[in-house]
Design a protein around this motif. Sequence first.
Motif, PDB file in Angstrom:
ATOM      1  N   SER A 137     -22.583 -18.518 -55.294  1.00 36.86           N
ATOM      2  CA  SER A 137     -22.031 -17.189 -55.058  1.00 36.86           C
ATOM      3  C   SER A 137     -23.102 -16.225 -54.567  1.00 36.86           C
ATOM      4  O   SER A 137     -22.848 -15.394 -53.690  1.00 36.86           O
ATOM      5  CB  SER A 137     -21.398 -16.656 -56.337  1.00 36.86           C
ATOM      6  N   ILE A 138     -24.296 -16.312 -55.133  1.00 37.85           N
ATOM      7  CA  ILE A 138     -25.395 -15.455 -54.704  1.00 37.85           C
ATOM      8  C   ILE A 138     -25.800 -15.775 -53.270  1.00 37.85           C
ATOM      9  O   ILE A 138     -26.146 -14.882 -52.496  1.00 37.85           O
ATOM     10  CB  ILE A 138     -26.591 -15.602 -55.675  1.00 37.85           C
ATOM     11  N   LYS A 139     -25.725 -17.031 -52.907  1.00 38.36           N
ATOM     12  CA  LYS A 139     -26.103 -17.463 -51.559  1.00 38.36           C
ATOM     13  C   LYS A 139     -25.182 -16.883 -50.489  1.00 38.36           C
ATOM     14  O   LYS A 139     -25.554 -16.803 -49.334  1.00 38.36           O
ATOM     15  CB  LYS A 139     -26.085 -18.988 -51.505  1.00 38.36           C
ATOM     16  N   GLY A 140     -23.987 -16.450 -50.857  1.00 37.07           N
ATOM     17  CA  GLY A 140     -23.116 -15.816 -49.885  1.00 37.07           C
ATOM     18  C   GLY A 140     -21.724 -16.388 -49.798  1.00 37.07           C
ATOM     19  O   GLY A 140     -20.959 -16.029 -48.915  1.00 37.07           O
ATOM     20  N   PHE A 141     -21.403 -17.281 -50.708  1.00 37.23           N
ATOM     21  CA  PHE A 141     -20.087 -17.900 -50.671  1.00 37.23           C
ATOM     22  C   PHE A 141     -19.214 -17.419 -51.825  1.00 37.23           C
ATOM     23  O   PHE A 141     -18.387 -18.159 -52.341  1.00 37.23           O
ATOM     24  CB  PHE A 141     -20.212 -19.426 -50.712  1.00 37.23           C
ATOM     25  N   GLY A 142     -19.383 -16.182 -52.240  1.00 35.69           N
ATOM     26  CA  GLY A 142     -18.638 -15.629 -53.353  1.00 35.69           C
ATOM     27  C   GLY A 142     -17.197 -15.306 -53.034  1.00 35.69           C
ATOM     28  O   GLY A 142     -16.429 -14.957 -53.911  1.00 35.69           O
ATOM     29  N   TYR A 143     -16.821 -15.400 -51.775  1.00 31.36           N
ATOM     30  CA  TYR A 143     -15.440 -15.104 -51.399  1.00 31.36           C
ATOM     31  C   TYR A 143     -14.506 -16.272 -51.668  1.00 31.36           C
ATOM     32  O   TYR A 143     -13.294 -16.108 -51.641  1.00 31.36           O
ATOM     33  CB  TYR A 143     -15.376 -14.719 -49.913  1.00 31.36           C
ATOM     34  N   LYS A 144     -15.046 -17.457 -51.942  1.00 29.82           N
ATOM     35  CA  LYS A 144     -14.200 -18.626 -52.202  1.00 29.82           C
ATOM     36  C   LYS A 144     -13.574 -18.496 -53.590  1.00 29.82           C
ATOM     37  O   LYS A 144     -14.208 -18.077 -54.548  1.00 29.82           O
ATOM     38  CB  LYS A 144     -15.014 -19.901 -52.091  1.00 29.82           C
ATOM     39  N   THR A 145     -12.321 -18.872 -53.684  1.00 31.25           N
ATOM     40  CA  THR A 145     -11.558 -18.655 -54.907  1.00 31.25           C
ATOM     41  C   THR A 145     -12.105 -19.458 -56.078  1.00 31.25           C
ATOM     42  O   THR A 145     -12.225 -18.928 -57.186  1.00 31.25           O
ATOM     43  CB  THR A 145     -10.083 -19.030 -54.670  1.00 31.25           C
ATOM     44  N   TYR A 146     -12.467 -20.709 -55.860  1.00 32.46           N
ATOM     45  CA  TYR A 146     -12.932 -21.524 -56.981  1.00 32.46           C
ATOM     46  C   TYR A 146     -14.280 -21.037 -57.511  1.00 32.46           C
ATOM     47  O   TYR A 146     -14.572 -21.172 -58.691  1.00 32.46           O
ATOM     48  CB  TYR A 146     -12.987 -23.010 -56.622  1.00 32.46           C
ATOM     49  N   VAL A 147     -15.100 -20.437 -56.664  1.00 33.74           N
ATOM     50  CA  VAL A 147     -16.371 -19.874 -57.127  1.00 33.74           C
ATOM     51  C   VAL A 147     -16.110 -18.658 -58.006  1.00 33.74           C
ATOM     52  O   VAL A 147     -16.739 -18.488 -59.051  1.00 33.74           O
ATOM     53  CB  VAL A 147     -17.269 -19.507 -55.918  1.00 33.74           C
ATOM     54  N   LYS A 148     -15.163 -17.825 -57.604  1.00 30.49           N
ATOM     55  CA  LYS A 148     -14.804 -16.661 -58.416  1.00 30.49           C
ATOM     56  C   LYS A 148     -14.256 -17.085 -59.774  1.00 30.49           C
ATOM     57  O   LYS A 148     -14.589 -16.488 -60.798  1.00 30.49           O
ATOM     58  CB  LYS A 148     -13.758 -15.806 -57.695  1.00 30.49           C
ATOM     59  N   ILE A 149     -13.425 -18.125 -59.775  1.00 33.59           N
ATOM     60  CA  ILE A 149     -12.816 -18.592 -61.021  1.00 33.59           C
ATOM     61  C   ILE A 149     -13.875 -19.162 -61.965  1.00 33.59           C
ATOM     62  O   ILE A 149     -13.895 -18.837 -63.156  1.00 33.59           O
ATOM     63  CB  ILE A 149     -11.715 -19.631 -60.722  1.00 33.59           C
ATOM     64  N   ILE A 150     -14.777 -19.992 -61.434  1.00 30.24           N
ATOM     65  CA  ILE A 150     -15.815 -20.591 -62.283  1.00 30.24           C
ATOM     66  C   ILE A 150     -16.750 -19.519 -62.825  1.00 30.24           C
ATOM     67  O   ILE A 150     -17.123 -19.546 -64.002  1.00 30.24           O
ATOM     68  CB  ILE A 150     -16.587 -21.677 -61.502  1.00 30.24           C
ATOM     69  N   ASN A 151     -17.123 -18.547 -61.987  1.00 28.01           N
ATOM     70  CA  ASN A 151     -17.988 -17.461 -62.467  1.00 28.01           C
ATOM     71  C   ASN A 151     -17.299 -16.626 -63.536  1.00 28.01           C
ATOM     72  O   ASN A 151     -17.913 -16.247 -64.532  1.00 28.01           O
ATOM     73  CB  ASN A 151     -18.414 -16.554 -61.305  1.00 28.01           C
ATOM     74  N   SER A 152     -16.034 -16.336 -63.350  1.00 30.01           N
ATOM     75  CA  SER A 152     -15.308 -15.533 -64.333  1.00 30.01           C
ATOM     76  C   SER A 152     -15.126 -16.282 -65.644  1.00 30.01           C
ATOM     77  O   SER A 152     -15.283 -15.696 -66.730  1.00 30.01           O
ATOM     78  CB  SER A 152     -13.945 -15.129 -63.775  1.00 30.01           C
ATOM     79  N   ILE A 153     -14.794 -17.555 -65.571  1.00 28.19           N
ATOM     80  CA  ILE A 153     -14.638 -18.362 -66.783  1.00 28.19           C
ATOM     81  C   ILE A 153     -15.975 -18.486 -67.511  1.00 28.19           C
ATOM     82  O   ILE A 153     -16.046 -18.344 -68.738  1.00 28.19           O
ATOM     83  CB  ILE A 153     -14.045 -19.741 -66.450  1.00 28.19           C
ATOM     84  N   GLY A 154     -17.042 -18.729 -66.775  1.00 29.98           N
ATOM     85  CA  GLY A 154     -18.367 -18.822 -67.393  1.00 29.98           C
ATOM     86  C   GLY A 154     -18.784 -17.522 -68.051  1.00 29.98           C
ATOM     87  O   GLY A 154     -19.320 -17.516 -69.159  1.00 29.98           O
ATOM     88  N   PHE A 155     -18.519 -16.405 -67.377  1.00 34.49           N
ATOM     89  CA  PHE A 155     -18.841 -15.100 -67.944  1.00 34.49           C
ATOM     90  C   PHE A 155     -18.041 -14.859 -69.226  1.00 34.49           C
ATOM     91  O   PHE A 155     -18.591 -14.428 -70.232  1.00 34.49           O
ATOM     92  CB  PHE A 155     -18.550 -13.998 -66.920  1.00 34.49           C
ATOM     93  N   GLY A 156     -16.755 -15.184 -69.191  1.00 35.36           N
ATOM     94  CA  GLY A 156     -15.915 -14.993 -70.370  1.00 35.36           C
ATOM     95  C   GLY A 156     -16.340 -15.860 -71.536  1.00 35.36           C
ATOM     96  O   GLY A 156     -16.371 -15.407 -72.688  1.00 35.36           O
ATOM     97  N   ILE A 157     -16.700 -17.102 -71.263  1.00 31.12           N
ATOM     98  CA  ILE A 157     -17.148 -17.994 -72.334  1.00 31.12           C
ATOM     99  C   ILE A 157     -18.471 -17.519 -72.909  1.00 31.12           C
ATOM    100  O   ILE A 157     -18.685 -17.569 -74.129  1.00 31.12           O
ATOM    101  CB  ILE A 157     -17.218 -19.450 -71.829  1.00 31.12           C
ATOM    102  N   HIS A 158     -19.371 -17.037 -72.050  1.00 35.30           N
ATOM    103  CA  HIS A 158     -20.637 -16.503 -72.556  1.00 35.30           C
ATOM    104  C   HIS A 158     -20.409 -15.302 -73.458  1.00 35.30           C
ATOM    105  O   HIS A 158     -21.023 -15.187 -74.530  1.00 35.30           O
ATOM    106  CB  HIS A 158     -21.555 -16.106 -71.397  1.00 35.30           C
ATOM    107  N   VAL A 159     -19.529 -14.395 -73.064  1.00 40.41           N
ATOM    108  CA  VAL A 159     -19.250 -13.209 -73.880  1.00 40.41           C
ATOM    109  C   VAL A 159     -18.597 -13.616 -75.205  1.00 40.41           C
ATOM    110  O   VAL A 159     -18.981 -13.128 -76.274  1.00 40.41           O
ATOM    111  CB  VAL A 159     -18.376 -12.193 -73.101  1.00 40.41           C
ATOM    112  N   LEU A 160     -17.625 -14.518 -75.144  1.00 39.92           N
ATOM    113  CA  LEU A 160     -16.972 -14.957 -76.379  1.00 39.92           C
ATOM    114  C   LEU A 160     -17.931 -15.691 -77.308  1.00 39.92           C
ATOM    115  O   LEU A 160     -17.880 -15.516 -78.528  1.00 39.92           O
ATOM    116  CB  LEU A 160     -15.775 -15.846 -76.047  1.00 39.92           C
ATOM    117  N   ALA A 161     -18.811 -16.506 -76.747  1.00 38.37           N
ATOM    118  CA  ALA A 161     -19.787 -17.215 -77.575  1.00 38.37           C
ATOM    119  C   ALA A 161     -20.772 -16.251 -78.215  1.00 38.37           C
ATOM    120  O   ALA A 161     -21.133 -16.407 -79.391  1.00 38.37           O
ATOM    121  CB  ALA A 161     -20.530 -18.250 -76.730  1.00 38.37           C
TER     122      ALA A 161
END
Length: 123
Positions: A82-106
Amino acid sequence: MTASLLSLLFIIVLCGHFVGLILGYKRRKTTLTLAYVNAIFVVLTFIFWVITSWSNNHYNIDIYEGLLICFEACILSSSLYSIKGFGYKTYVKIINSIGFGIHVLALMAMLYYIRLFQFDQLF
């Protein structure tokens, strides 16, 4: 490390996550900001894991630790993608959001656990 110091550390990291989320929302670049927060958190997690593994002479990895390492590596690769410039792809957004949510919940679960049982010493 005492419970109060560890709780303070978790609160600071949790506030950093929320500040990153708010800044990303205000700048309308939430995916990129979440990617940076995820990448920093994963790199720090890997550094902590390596330091504790070497200090304990712990070279065997059980299945849960291996799954956690693979999950964090997936989050890191998605964040770097995503940092490299491919953050517009849907699966990258989903994985980043899920990872962020799991980190916050943990983080919130660990903070609750520490405050509930009042540790005297962590290590």
